[in-house]
Design a protein around this motif. Structure first.
Motif, PDB file in Angstrom:
ATOM      1  N   GLY A  37       0.793  -1.228   0.000  1.00 10.88           N
ATOM      2  CA  GLY A  37       0.000   0.000   0.000  1.00 10.88           C
ATOM      3  C   GLY A  37       0.821   1.271   0.000  1.00 10.88           C
ATOM      4  N   SER A  38       2.152   1.166  -0.101  1.00  9.40           N
ATOM      5  CA  SER A  38       2.991   2.364  -0.051  1.00  9.40           C
ATOM      6  C   SER A  38       3.678   2.669  -1.392  1.00  9.40           C
ATOM      7  N   TRP A  39       3.301   1.941  -2.424  1.00  7.84           N
ATOM      8  CA  TRP A  39       3.808   2.165  -3.779  1.00  7.84           C
ATOM      9  C   TRP A  39       2.688   2.766  -4.616  1.00  7.84           C
ATOM     10  N   SER A  40       3.059   3.528  -5.638  1.00 12.00           N
ATOM     11  CA  SER A  40       2.066   4.254  -6.415  1.00 12.00           C
ATOM     12  C   SER A  40       2.522   4.426  -7.857  1.00 12.00           C
ATOM     13  N   LEU A  41       1.545   4.729  -8.723  1.00 11.26           N
ATOM     14  CA  LEU A  41       1.883   5.215 -10.051  1.00 11.26           C
ATOM     15  C   LEU A  41       2.695   6.489  -9.872  1.00 11.26           C
ATOM     16  N   LEU A  42       3.414   6.884 -10.896  1.00 14.16           N
ATOM     17  CA  LEU A  42       4.106   8.171 -10.902  1.00 14.16           C
ATOM     18  C   LEU A  42       3.031   9.198 -11.236  1.00 14.16           C
ATOM     19  N   LYS A  43       2.598   9.948 -10.233  1.00 12.12           N
ATOM     20  CA  LYS A  43       1.428  10.806 -10.435  1.00 12.12           C
ATOM     21  C   LYS A  43       1.497  12.054  -9.582  1.00 12.12           C
ATOM     22  N   GLY A  44       0.593  12.970  -9.881  1.00  7.97           N
ATOM     23  CA  GLY A  44       0.476  14.187  -9.094  1.00  7.97           C
ATOM     24  C   GLY A  44      -0.735  14.981  -9.523  1.00  7.97           C
ATOM     25  N   GLU A  45      -0.970  16.078  -8.800  1.00  7.23           N
ATOM     26  CA  GLU A  45      -2.151  16.894  -9.052  1.00  7.23           C
ATOM     27  C   GLU A  45      -1.998  17.716 -10.320  1.00  7.23           C
ATOM     28  N   GLU A  77      -4.686   4.609 -22.537  1.00 14.51           N
ATOM     29  CA  GLU A  77      -5.528   5.192 -21.497  1.00 14.51           C
ATOM     30  C   GLU A  77      -6.065   4.082 -20.591  1.00 14.51           C
ATOM     31  N   LEU A  78      -5.875   4.257 -19.269  1.00 16.44           N
ATOM     32  CA  LEU A  78      -6.300   3.245 -18.290  1.00 16.44           C
ATOM     33  C   LEU A  78      -7.513   3.693 -17.479  1.00 16.44           C
ATOM     34  N   GLY A  79      -8.081   4.841 -17.821  1.00 21.23           N
ATOM     35  CA  GLY A  79      -9.284   5.304 -17.135  1.00 21.23           C
ATOM     36  C   GLY A  79      -8.966   5.985 -15.822  1.00 21.23           C
ATOM     37  N   GLU A  80      -9.913   5.911 -14.889  1.00 23.06           N
ATOM     38  CA  GLU A  80      -9.738   6.574 -13.604  1.00 23.06           C
ATOM     39  C   GLU A  80     -10.208   5.686 -12.470  1.00 23.06           C
ATOM     40  N   VAL A  81      -9.725   5.993 -11.278  1.00 23.56           N
ATOM     41  CA  VAL A  81     -10.186   5.333 -10.053  1.00 23.56           C
ATOM     42  C   VAL A  81     -10.389   6.413  -9.002  1.00 23.56           C
ATOM     43  N   ARG A  82     -11.186   6.082  -7.994  1.00 24.64           N
ATOM     44  CA  ARG A  82     -11.341   6.957  -6.840  1.00 24.64           C
ATOM     45  C   ARG A  82     -10.717   6.246  -5.651  1.00 24.64           C
ATOM     46  N   GLN A  83      -9.704   6.898  -5.051  1.00 22.74           N
ATOM     47  CA  GLN A  83      -9.018   6.320  -3.901  1.00 22.74           C
ATOM     48  C   GLN A  83      -9.855   6.506  -2.638  1.00 22.74           C
ATOM     49  N   ARG A  84      -9.488   5.773  -1.593  1.00 19.22           N
ATOM     50  CA  ARG A  84     -10.259   5.758  -0.347  1.00 19.22           C
ATOM     51  C   ARG A  84     -10.535   7.155   0.192  1.00 19.22           C
ATOM     52  N   ALA A  85      -9.552   8.056   0.144  1.00 15.78           N
ATOM     53  CA  ALA A  85      -9.726   9.412   0.678  1.00 15.78           C
ATOM     54  C   ALA A  85     -10.511  10.321  -0.272  1.00 15.78           C
ATOM     55  N   GLY A  86     -10.942   9.773  -1.430  1.00 19.78           N
ATOM     56  CA  GLY A  86     -11.757  10.544  -2.362  1.00 19.78           C
ATOM     57  C   GLY A  86     -11.027  11.090  -3.566  1.00 19.78           C
ATOM     58  N   LYS A  87      -9.688  11.055  -3.562  1.00 20.60           N
ATOM     59  CA  LYS A  87      -8.929  11.574  -4.701  1.00 20.60           C
ATOM     60  C   LYS A  87      -9.232  10.756  -5.944  1.00 20.60           C
ATOM     61  N   ARG A 141      -0.044  -6.321  -5.019  1.00 18.94           N
ATOM     62  CA  ARG A 141       0.173  -6.493  -3.581  1.00 18.94           C
ATOM     63  C   ARG A 141       0.706  -5.220  -2.918  1.00 18.94           C
ATOM     64  N   VAL A 142       1.552  -4.449  -3.616  1.00 21.17           N
ATOM     65  CA  VAL A 142       2.210  -3.306  -2.976  1.00 21.17           C
ATOM     66  C   VAL A 142       1.594  -1.949  -3.300  1.00 21.17           C
ATOM     67  N   VAL A 143       0.864  -1.851  -4.404  1.00 18.75           N
ATOM     68  CA  VAL A 143       0.353  -0.553  -4.837  1.00 18.75           C
ATOM     69  C   VAL A 143      -0.833  -0.112  -3.972  1.00 18.75           C
ATOM     70  N   VAL A 144      -1.055   1.197  -3.901  1.00 18.19           N
ATOM     71  CA  VAL A 144      -2.239   1.749  -3.240  1.00 18.19           C
ATOM     72  C   VAL A 144      -3.442   0.972  -3.790  1.00 18.19           C
ATOM     73  N   SER A 145      -4.310   0.473  -2.899  1.00 16.53           N
ATOM     74  CA  SER A 145      -5.333  -0.512  -3.292  1.00 16.53           C
ATOM     75  C   SER A 145      -6.169  -0.113  -4.512  1.00 16.53           C
ATOM     76  N   ALA A 146      -6.655   1.105  -4.578  1.00 13.66           N
ATOM     77  CA  ALA A 146      -7.492   1.501  -5.718  1.00 13.66           C
ATOM     78  C   ALA A 146      -6.716   1.468  -7.031  1.00 13.66           C
ATOM     79  N   GLN A 147      -5.395   1.706  -6.971  1.00 15.49           N
ATOM     80  CA  GLN A 147      -4.588   1.754  -8.186  1.00 15.49           C
ATOM     81  C   GLN A 147      -4.307   0.378  -8.776  1.00 15.49           C
ATOM     82  N   ALA A 148      -4.605  -0.688  -8.045  1.00 18.16           N
ATOM     83  CA  ALA A 148      -4.430  -2.040  -8.593  1.00 18.16           C
ATOM     84  C   ALA A 148      -5.270  -2.213  -9.855  1.00 18.16           C
ATOM     85  N   ALA A 149      -6.378  -1.484  -9.943  1.00 14.68           N
ATOM     86  CA  ALA A 149      -7.232  -1.553 -11.141  1.00 14.68           C
ATOM     87  C   ALA A 149      -6.457  -1.145 -12.393  1.00 14.68           C
ATOM     88  N   PHE A 150      -5.523  -0.211 -12.265  1.00 16.81           N
ATOM     89  CA  PHE A 150      -4.728   0.209 -13.427  1.00 16.81           C
ATOM     90  C   PHE A 150      -3.841  -0.930 -13.919  1.00 16.81           C
TER      91      PHE A 150
END
Length: 160
Positions: A37-45, A77-87, A141-150
């Motif tokens: 849960g502490s790994w992520s896509l390379l992303k930002g606002e 294009e992989l679409g979008e997801v909504r993370q637990r905190a709403g982002k 296994r390691v990515v932020v849970s919502a991002q596993a969809a990507f």
């Protein structure tokens, strides 16, 4: 209102027909000893008025601290997801041709945080402290849970 981010999921094809994705481990003391849960896509606002795909490419380059390979075609294009905190996170995938990035040369941009929380002390940390290639099962296994969809969407797209 929920914040909106955009990210890039670099991937590479393996000689055996498999695929690996490049993820970034979130920087700073909170994430230092965490893995799942502490790994992520390379992303930002997104910047005001910025197109999401342009933001995804800009953020990936900033977080890696190096130039991205040119796309051999349109990014997937992989679409979008909504993370637990709403982002809301929009994502694209781009194949990284051999030999791939020199992972030892990665130099993420930094961000300032308050640490410890509510202490009034400011600390400058890298947005990501390291990157690594992962097979899809390990990435899930390691990515932020919502991002596993990507990861799932990329694997499905490459199978077609």
């Amino acid at each position: 209102m929920a914040t909106t981010s955009a990210g890039l999921l670099p991937f590479r094809r393996l000689p055996d027909g498999g695929v690996e994705v490049l993820l970034g481990h979130m920087g700073g003391p909170f994430w230092a000893r965490k893995d799942a849960g502490s790994w992520s896509l390379l992303k930002g606002e997104l910047e005001p008025g910025e197109e999401p795909h342009a933001a995804a490419v800009r953020e990936a380059a900033e977080e890696l601290g190096l130039e991205l390979p040119p796309s051999s075609g349109p990014d997937l294009e992989l679409g979008e997801v909504r993370q637990r905190a709403g982002k809301v996170v929009h994502a694209w995938a781009r194949e990284w041709p051999e030999p791939g990035p020199d992972l030892s040369a990665i130099s993420s941009n930094t961000v300032e945080i308050e640490w410890p929380p509510r202490s009034g002390k400011r600390l400058e940390i890298p947005e990501i402290d390291r990157v690594a290639w992962f097979a899809p099962d390990d990435a899930r296994r390691v990515v932020v849970s919502a991002q596993a969809a990507f990861v799932d969407r990329l694997v499905e797209a490459l199978a077609d």
